[in-house]
Design an enzyme around this catalytic site. Structure first.
Site, PDB file in Angstrom:
ATOM      1  N   ASP A   7       0.861  -1.192   0.000  1.00 40.40           N
ATOM      2  CA  ASP A   7       0.000   0.000   0.000  1.00 40.40           C
ATOM      3  C   ASP A   7       0.889   1.230   0.000  1.00 40.40           C
ATOM      4  O   ASP A   7       2.057   1.167   0.396  1.00 40.40           O
ATOM      5  CB  ASP A   7      -0.935   0.021   1.210  1.00 40.40           C
ATOM      6  CG  ASP A   7      -1.911   1.207   1.150  1.00 40.40           C
ATOM      7  OD1 ASP A   7      -2.497   1.440   0.081  1.00 40.40           O
ATOM      8  OD2 ASP A   7      -2.073   1.915   2.158  1.00 40.40           O
ATOM      9  N   TYR A  39      -0.772   8.595  -2.594  1.00 38.61           N
ATOM     10  CA  TYR A  39      -0.739   8.390  -4.041  1.00 38.61           C
ATOM     11  C   TYR A  39      -1.948   9.044  -4.724  1.00 38.61           C
ATOM     12  O   TYR A  39      -1.911   9.310  -5.925  1.00 38.61           O
ATOM     13  CB  TYR A  39      -0.794   6.890  -4.368  1.00 38.61           C
ATOM     14  CG  TYR A  39       0.518   6.142  -4.263  1.00 38.61           C
ATOM     15  CD1 TYR A  39       1.612   6.649  -3.566  1.00 38.61           C
ATOM     16  CD2 TYR A  39       0.643   4.884  -4.870  1.00 38.61           C
ATOM     17  CE1 TYR A  39       2.791   5.927  -3.475  1.00 38.61           C
ATOM     18  CE2 TYR A  39       1.828   4.163  -4.788  1.00 38.61           C
ATOM     19  CZ  TYR A  39       2.898   4.686  -4.092  1.00 38.61           C
ATOM     20  OH  TYR A  39       4.060   3.972  -4.012  1.00 38.61           O
ATOM     21  N   GLY A  40      -3.011   9.228  -3.950  1.00 39.75           N
ATOM     22  CA  GLY A  40      -4.294   9.646  -4.529  1.00 39.75           C
ATOM     23  C   GLY A  40      -4.271  10.980  -5.226  1.00 39.75           C
ATOM     24  O   GLY A  40      -5.163  11.290  -6.007  1.00 39.75           O
ATOM     25  N   CYS A  70      -4.038  -1.343  -2.455  1.00 38.21           N
ATOM     26  CA  CYS A  70      -4.163   0.109  -2.624  1.00 38.21           C
ATOM     27  C   CYS A  70      -5.002   0.293  -3.880  1.00 38.21           C
ATOM     28  O   CYS A  70      -4.597  -0.141  -4.963  1.00 38.21           O
ATOM     29  CB  CYS A  70      -2.774   0.721  -2.809  1.00 38.21           C
ATOM     30  SG  CYS A  70      -2.793   2.470  -3.226  1.00 38.21           S
ATOM     31  N   THR A  72      -5.679   2.987  -5.414  1.00 43.97           N
ATOM     32  CA  THR A  72      -5.107   3.955  -6.343  1.00 43.97           C
ATOM     33  C   THR A  72      -4.088   3.262  -7.248  1.00 43.97           C
ATOM     34  O   THR A  72      -4.086   3.460  -8.469  1.00 43.97           O
ATOM     35  CB  THR A  72      -4.466   5.114  -5.556  1.00 43.97           C
ATOM     36  OG1 THR A  72      -5.439   5.623  -4.646  1.00 43.97           O
ATOM     37  CG2 THR A  72      -4.004   6.215  -6.473  1.00 43.97           C
ATOM     38  N   GLU A 162      -4.583   9.252   8.026  1.00 43.91           N
ATOM     39  CA  GLU A 162      -3.155   8.964   8.309  1.00 43.91           C
ATOM     40  C   GLU A 162      -2.667   9.786   9.506  1.00 43.91           C
ATOM     41  O   GLU A 162      -1.856   9.336  10.282  1.00 43.91           O
ATOM     42  CB  GLU A 162      -2.276   9.263   7.087  1.00 43.91           C
ATOM     43  CG  GLU A 162      -2.428   8.282   5.939  1.00 43.91           C
ATOM     44  CD  GLU A 162      -1.379   7.162   5.913  1.00 43.91           C
ATOM     45  OE1 GLU A 162      -0.278   7.329   6.436  1.00 43.91           O
ATOM     46  OE2 GLU A 162      -1.704   6.087   5.360  1.00 43.91           O
ATOM     47  N   THR A 195      -8.452   1.777   0.678  1.00 45.37           N
ATOM     48  CA  THR A 195      -8.219   0.892   1.827  1.00 45.37           C
ATOM     49  C   THR A 195      -8.260   1.623   3.172  1.00 45.37           C
ATOM     50  O   THR A 195      -8.354   0.982   4.205  1.00 45.37           O
ATOM     51  CB  THR A 195      -6.862   0.180   1.684  1.00 45.37           C
ATOM     52  OG1 THR A 195      -5.895   1.147   1.294  1.00 45.37           O
ATOM     53  CG2 THR A 195      -6.931  -0.923   0.675  1.00 45.37           C
TER      54      THR A 195
HETATM   55  N1  DGL Z   1      -4.689   3.443   0.258  1.00 44.33           N
HETATM   56  C1  DGL Z   1      -4.825   4.042  -1.014  1.00 44.33           C
HETATM   57  C2  DGL Z   1      -6.057   3.512  -1.729  1.00 44.33           C
HETATM   58  O1  DGL Z   1      -6.576   2.515  -1.401  1.00 44.33           O
HETATM   59  C3  DGL Z   1      -4.991   5.522  -1.001  1.00 44.33           C
HETATM   60  C4  DGL Z   1      -4.054   6.286  -0.187  1.00 44.33           C
HETATM   61  C5  DGL Z   1      -3.273   7.274  -0.988  1.00 44.33           C
HETATM   62  O2  DGL Z   1      -3.848   8.232  -1.516  1.00 44.33           O
HETATM   63  O3  DGL Z   1      -2.079   7.034  -1.026  1.00 44.33           O
HETATM   64  O4  DGL Z   1      -6.494   4.110  -2.676  1.00 44.33           O
END
Ligand code: DGL
Length: 270
Positions: A7, A39-40, A70, A72, A162, A195
């Protein structure tokens, strides 16, 4: 026989918890790319490059099978990785397909043509990058016809979770649900397509109302992984021990993870 769980940060721990309960004999190696999270808000090339790097690290740890826990990464990178990058003896699986199989009442791994399904109005809550990718709609179209999907990008929610700021997280969930309902007043089902969001499941359910079926991924991914490993026993990798790896500061990440899962978790440098 280790399996890798990736993730961008801590959200994948909700998946790790569920798969560890379901498959207690499998050592899982968890990798959180905390240094580059979230990452989003990144573009697709960026998410692709970071996800490939993390996947290679998990292969090095003896995990031939890597689960992208994850959405994303699953949405923005997985198809490109599968089409041109993954070697024949390795597998990378995402978290969208088990969810869509459950929503469309299919058996795990059922690749038969799309058909009409009971649910017609679906709300998707996810990160901006996941919503932009339209991967959910694409994967759904392979399996179901006549389903109307309204997607809501939940800006700010991952950061609030977070940081452990649950008051802000709750306010954001309620405002994103309001925004969704202005576009789709009566969804039948809601997908928590990130997630991190299972941690806010009760607030989503409360804001959406009791008549909306809320789908979250952790248990669905665990059931689907158990079925996959039954069908592909050769995909247990050579790794022997469970580990928590992070690209971020191990102490800070361990403290946040312990708060997140409410049990002590010790991360090591990736
Ligand atoms: N945990 C990532 C997901 O499921 C999102 C978190 C992020 O933006 O890094 O999309």
């Amino acid at each position: 026989m280790a399996v890798g769980i990736f993730d961008s940060g801590l959200g994948g721990l909700t998946v790790l918890d569920a798969v560890s309960k379901r498959l207690p004999d499998v050592p899982f190696v968890y990798l959180g790319d905390n240094k580059h999270a979230p990452y989003g808000v990144r573009d697709a090339d960026d998410v692709y490059n970071l996800t490939c790097g993390a996947t290679e690290r998990l292969w090095d740890a003896g995990c031939d099978l890597v689960i992208l826990a994850c959405n994303t990464a699953s949405a923005a990178a997985l198809r490109r990785m599968q089409e041109s990058w993954i070697p024949r003896d390795k597998r990378v699986l995402g978290v969208f397909v088990p969810l869509i199989e459950a929503l469309t009442e299919r058996q795990w791994g059922d690749n038969s043509p799309p058909r009409e399904v009971a649910v017609q109005h679906v709300a998707l809550f996810a990160t901006p990058a996941t919503v932009r990718s339209r991967a959910f709609q694409r994967e759904l179209a392979f399996r179901a016809i006549g389903v109307d999907v309204e997607a809501q990008a939940c800006g700010g929610l991952v950061d609030a979770i977070e940081e452990g700021d649950m008051i802000l997280a709750e306010a954001l969930v309620r405002s994103h649900v309001d925004a969704l309902k202005r576009k789709m007043p009566t969804p039948q089902a809601a997908i928590l397509g990130c997630t991190h969001y299972p941690l806010m499941q009760e607030v989503f359910q409360d804001a959406l109302g009791p008549e909306v079926a809320v789908y979250s991924q952790a248990n669905l991914v665990a059931a689907s992984l158990a079925d996959y490993l039954d069908r592909h026993p050769n995909m247990h990798g050579s790794g022997q021990s469970a580990m928590f790896l992070t690209t971020g500061d191990p102490k800070r990440v361990s403290d946040h993870a312990t708060q997140f899962l409410r049990r002590r978790i010790q991360f090591e440098p990736a």
